[in-house]
Write an enzyme that holds these catalytic residues in place. Structure first.
Site, short mmCIF file in Angstrom:
data_model
loop_
_atom_site.label_atom_id
_atom_site.label_comp_id
_atom_site.label_asym_id
_atom_site.label_seq_id
_atom_site.Cartn_x
_atom_site.Cartn_y
_atom_site.Cartn_z
N GLY A 13 49.98 38.90 51.35
CA GLY A 13 48.95 37.95 51.73
C GLY A 13 48.52 38.09 53.17
CE1 TYR A 35 39.58 33.78 44.77
CE2 TYR A 35 38.88 36.03 45.16
CZ TYR A 35 39.68 35.12 44.50
OH TYR A 35 40.59 35.57 43.57
CB CYS A 79 19.06 35.91 35.53
SG CYS A 79 17.87 34.63 35.14
#
Length: 401
Positions: free
Chosen positions: A218, A302, A328
């Site tokens: 992370g 995100y 679209c």
């Protein structure tokens, strides 16, 4: 890589296009291993969900990496890329018991994050070593979508359930050979990560025959100029000191494992797209590209920010643009972003496009996925072809209506 190199690759391989710089991946891998050079047994397991192209896997294998996988298909890709089973760890969530058994049969390290699955697996396969994923209840990452160590996360076995784990281990006689945690992405404060590590160390004391401790990853990378990032070097010094002390306390040498994904490949990636239209409304100038969230969903999914540069006009006067796609749906990559003046036909470059970009792409609106290129030794190598209409329909079965 220089803008001229990227423009040349667009000329050669068309657009939109993903490009990955091998030197950046190698640099990031070396940076991480150097930060923990005083650890006798260090293992880096690349989290391949970030970018699973086989050529990228082979590049990381050459660096010395293992693999962190989350599906049997990722395991199979890793084996196909030349990784041996002992270099792969399987850390699934919510998969079937049959899938876990199938992976175990391949000789891959199993990592379990569910009490019921742990008991079932231990009762049926007590001799197969198992790693346990704990949930430390630490919010070490960014927003809730990318933080997985908090109390309401679906990932991991709660640290408050360790007595249940110990009872299962005693009743089944199973062998626990590793303890694992992953707090989430975009770690900003290494002290929080170190705090979570203490929870991992405390948990490990309950198990006497461990081979490794997996601290997840992370680690944050910078997304724009002046952006903060995880200080890997400082983390290396502090965690190494604590890990070596724990080894002495534990009484045996252990392997320190990490599973970086974004840290290794994010900064290596560039996404290149052509300007289809420049559209002026009453309040906004839209720059519409020949792509959408079918190719790069992170900004919409995100709220992530990717630095965007007009590499066709790098020295032009800056103006404010809202960069949008051709899907679209509302597929906005950037709102009122300062970019050098854009005209139709220009090529925009999205940086930090190596992780969770191509791997999350789709065929929405029946659009083709772009090609991927690896830039290595001053040359572009095609590592996945641009899709065609035949790719779009190859698995469809037409019936008589």
């Amino acid at each position: 890589m220089q803008p001229k190199d990227l423009l040349a690759l667009v000329e050669e391989f068309d657009h939109p296009l993903y490009v990955y710089d091998a030197a950046v991946i190698e640099r990031q891998y070396l940076r991480l291993t150097n930060a923990f050079s005083k650890v006798e047994n260090l293992r880096i397991n690349y989290a391949m969900k970030a970018l699973s192209n086989i050529s990228i896997l082979k590049l990381l294998k050459k660096c010395g990496s293992g693999l962190d996988t989350v599906s049997i298909q990722e395991v199979q890709l890793g084996l196909h890329a030349g990784f041996t089973p002992d270099k792969i760890i399987f850390t699934p969530n919510g998969v079937s018991f049959e899938e876990i058994e199938a992976v175990a049969e391949l000789g891959v390290q199993i990592n379990i994050d569910n009490l019921s699955v742990l008991e079932h697996f231990g009762a049926k396969h007590p001799k197969i070593p198992v790693c346990i994923r704990i949930n430390p209840h630490v919010m070490a990452g960014g927003n809730e979508n990318i933080s997985v160590g908090h109390i309401d996360s679906k990932f991991g076995i709660s640290i408050y359930q360790i007595p249940h784990v110990l009872r299962i281990v005693e009743n089944t006689g199973m062998h626990i050979n590793g303890i694992h945690m992953h707090t989430g992405s975009d770690i900003l404060d290494i002290e929080v990560f170190l705090y979570a590590s203490e929870i991992l160390f405390d948990t490990a004391k309950h198990f006497k025959n461990l081979d490794f401790l997996d601290f997840g990853s992370g680690f944050k990378v910078p997304y724009k100029k002046g952006d903060i990032e995880t200080n890997i070097e400082e983390l290396g010094k502090k965690l190494t000191k604590r890990f070596l002390a724990f080894e002495k306390e534990y009484g045996r040498t252990l392997t320190l494992a990490f599973e970086p994904g974004k840290f290794l490949v994010s900064e290596a990636g560039f996404f290149l797209a052509k300007i289809n239209v420049v559209k002026q409304t009453t309040s906004t100038v839209f720059a519409g590209i020949d792509s959408g969230f079918n190719h790069l969903i992170r900004p919409m999914f995100y709220g992530s920010q990717h630095q965007i540069e007009n590499i066709s006009n790098p020295k032009g006067k800056e103006r404010f643009y809202t960069v949008v796609g051709y899907i679209c749906e509302t597929d906005t990559f950037a709102n009122n972003r300062r970019i050098t003046e854009i005209k139709e036909g220009d090529i925009l470059c999205f940086k930090n496009a190596g992780a969770y970009c191509y791997s999350m792409s789709s065929n929405y609106n029946s659009r083709f996925k772009p090609a991927e290129v690896l830039w290595k030794d001053g040359k572009g190598h095609l590592i996945s072809k641009r899709e065609t209409f035949e790719d779009l329909i190859k698995n469809q079965i037409v019936i008589e209506i």
